[in-house]
Design an enzyme around this catalytic site. Structure first.
Site, PDB file in Angstrom:
ATOM      1  N   GLY A  81       0.836  -1.205   0.000  1.00  7.95           N
ATOM      2  CA  GLY A  81       0.000   0.000   0.000  1.00  7.95           C
ATOM      3  C   GLY A  81       0.866   1.248   0.000  1.00  7.95           C
TER       4      GLY A  81
ATOM      5  N   ARG B 152       3.486 -16.837  -5.808  1.00  3.49           N
ATOM      6  CA  ARG B 152       2.125 -17.378  -5.893  1.00  3.49           C
ATOM      7  C   ARG B 152       1.265 -16.325  -6.586  1.00  3.49           C
ATOM      8  NH1 ARG B 152      -1.096 -18.426  -2.069  1.00  3.49           N
ATOM      9  NH2 ARG B 152      -1.811 -20.431  -2.795  1.00  3.49           N
TER      10      ARG B 152
ATOM     11  N   ASP C  16       6.142  -5.456   5.273  1.00  4.86           N
ATOM     12  CA  ASP C  16       6.554  -6.834   5.551  1.00  4.86           C
ATOM     13  C   ASP C  16       6.334  -7.762   4.354  1.00  4.86           C
ATOM     14  OD1 ASP C  16       3.837  -6.360   6.047  1.00  4.86           O
ATOM     15  OD2 ASP C  16       3.650  -8.190   7.214  1.00  4.86           O
TER      16      ASP C  16
ATOM     17  N   THR D  24       5.440   2.081   5.871  1.00  4.40           N
ATOM     18  CA  THR D  24       4.035   1.778   6.121  1.00  4.40           C
ATOM     19  C   THR D  24       3.479   2.798   7.108  1.00  4.40           C
ATOM     20  OG1 THR D  24       2.442   0.292   7.180  1.00  4.40           O
ATOM     21  CG2 THR D  24       4.716   0.012   7.847  1.00  4.40           C
TER      22      THR D  24
ATOM     23  N   ASP E  52       1.302   1.970   9.050  1.00  2.00           N
ATOM     24  CA  ASP E  52       0.916   1.170  10.229  1.00  2.00           C
ATOM     25  C   ASP E  52       2.013   1.119  11.288  1.00  2.00           C
ATOM     26  OD1 ASP E  52      -1.328   0.611   8.713  1.00  2.00           O
ATOM     27  OD2 ASP E  52      -0.563  -1.317   8.018  1.00  2.00           O
TER      28      ASP E  52
ATOM     29  N   ASP F 277       4.273  -1.028  11.651  1.00  2.00           N
ATOM     30  CA  ASP F 277       4.270  -2.378  12.245  1.00  2.00           C
ATOM     31  C   ASP F 277       5.393  -3.256  11.701  1.00  2.00           C
ATOM     32  OD1 ASP F 277       3.345  -2.729   9.672  1.00  2.00           O
ATOM     33  OD2 ASP F 277       1.636  -3.966  10.223  1.00  2.00           O
TER      34      ASP F 277
ATOM     35  N   ARG G   8      -4.082  -2.139  10.501  1.00  2.00           N
ATOM     36  CA  ARG G   8      -4.117  -3.620  10.450  1.00  2.00           C
ATOM     37  C   ARG G   8      -4.128  -4.205  11.868  1.00  2.00           C
ATOM     38  NH1 ARG G   8       0.117  -6.358   6.500  1.00  2.00           N
ATOM     39  NH2 ARG G   8       1.580  -5.214   7.790  1.00  2.00           N
TER      40      ARG G   8
END
Ligand code: F6P
Length: 364
Positions: free
Chosen positions: A15, A83, A119, A141, A143, A145, A187
């Site tokens: 983000g 993935r 992360d 971020t 956040d 975090d 989050r």
């Protein structure tokens, strides 16, 4: 023997957050001015690497972007090259596209990557590290975090925006004698709710790290009323959850490596209070406003320090590091240490202890 670095790539993943452009500018200018390197900008995070959207950056491209929000490179929080999600016959299948990224890096002649992200982005970078690509991480971020660093750029700006919102809510809450809930992002970490809550003097702060008891919140609001304070301000993290309850999920995006988007707990808290007490409630969800617009000066400075240090690390011959801030000193750690780890608020954080001492309710 390792080859000398002549050309570097830079990308922004996950983000967006205020300060990304300040890092891109610092990386590009330092690389060109100090080391005469060539700099390639990779569009839209790792997606641009897989799709070969790679273009040269020069001093001209990065001029006038220090104060600009967002990222001039574009970003993406849906791309995991290991993935990679592909829609198929109404379902989703996952393919390994790391080889596409490696091929495009080689074709572009990129000797090392500067990866600006959270992360998830650092975790993807580790897949390229495992394939021998030298990646230097720059933590971002709102956040706050990310493991290993005391602070990420973007956090300060998000706190400033949330604080301003809470300050504004204060006057209308007081005028209408209401309990006003402000839901902020973060989050699973309550950093934004805690810092903005303390900065604005919120009466109640609800964090993911301290599951709340709605009856305790209601008792607190009632006690305030009895003291003649007929309004209450609640700073609520989107990840907050009731004791014996679950987080509120706003949306599940199966195409995203991190499919859960939180949101809605603010409305739940407001409704639960209104159902128990004779007080009107309202909810404000700040949402992406917290990620947009001009970074505050502290974030521009942090982003500049981080971007500049990332290039110096590369040219000092370091491999696979992430720039971090420890106290007031820029340091670096092994990038593989931070992949997929979230740094939540310790329940005995000094700011929580201080706020409790001032009478703030944490829903306990
Ligand atoms: O990680 C930054 C963040 O803004 C979180 O606070 C929030 O939960 C999430 O991203 C929102 O993601 P999206 O931009 O995909 O809605």
């Amino acid at each position: 023997m390792t080859q000398p670095i002549k050309r570097i790539g830079v990308l922004t993943g996950g983000g967006d957050c205020p300060g990304l452009n300040a890092v891109i500018r610092a990386v590009t200018k330092t690389a060109i001015t100090e080391y005469r390197l060539e700099v390639m900008g990779i569009a839209d995070g790792f997606l641009g690497l897989l799709e070969n959207h790679i273009h040269p950056l020069n001093n001209h491209n990065v001029s006038n972007i220090l104060t600009l929000g967002g990222t001039i490179l574009g970003t993406n929080n849906k791309c995991d090259p290991r993935r990679f999600a592909v829609k198929d016959n109404g379902g989703i299948r996952h393919v390994n596209r790391v080889p596409d990224g490696l091929r495009n890096l080689k074709a572009a002649g990129i000797d090392a990557l500067i990866v600006i992200g959270g992360d998830g982005t650092m975790s993807v970078a580790c897949d390229f590290v495992a394939q021998g690509i030298n990646c230097i991480g720059v933590p971002k971020t709102i956040d706050n975090d990310l493991e290993g660093t005391d602070v990420t750029f973007g956090f300060g700006t998000a706190v400033a925006i949330a604080t301003d919102a809470l300050d504004r809510i204060h006057t209308t809450a007081a005028s209408h004698h209401r309990a006003m809930v402000v839901e902020v992002m973060g989050r699973n970490a309550g950093w934004i709710a805690l810092y903005a809550g303390v900065a604005s003097g919120a009466d109640v702060i609800l964090l993911p790290e301290i599951p709340y008891d709605i009856d305790a919140v209601c008792r607190f609001i009632t006690a305030r009323k009895e003291e003649g304070k007929h309004f209450s301000i609640l700073s609520v993290s989107e990840g907050a959850k009731p004791r014996h309850g679950e987080q509120v999920v706003a949306k599940i995006d199966p195409m995203s490596p991190e499919p859960i988007r939180l949101g809605g707990v603010g409305e739940k808290v407001a409704n639960d209070i209104a159902a128990r007490l004779d007080i009107e409630t309202r909810t404000t969800v700040l949402g992406h406003v917290q990620r947009g617009g001009t970074p505050i000066p502290a974030d521009r400075i942090l982003a500049t320090e981080f971007g500049s240090r990332a290039v110096h690390l590369l040219m000092e011959g370091q491999r696979n590091r992430m720039v971090v801030m420890k106290g007031r000193v820029v340091e670096d750690i092994d990038i593989t240490q931070v992949a997929n780890k979230q740094r939540t608020v310790p329940v005995d954080h000094p700011l929580i202890v201080a706020a409790r001492g001032l009478g703030t309710c944490f829903g306990e």
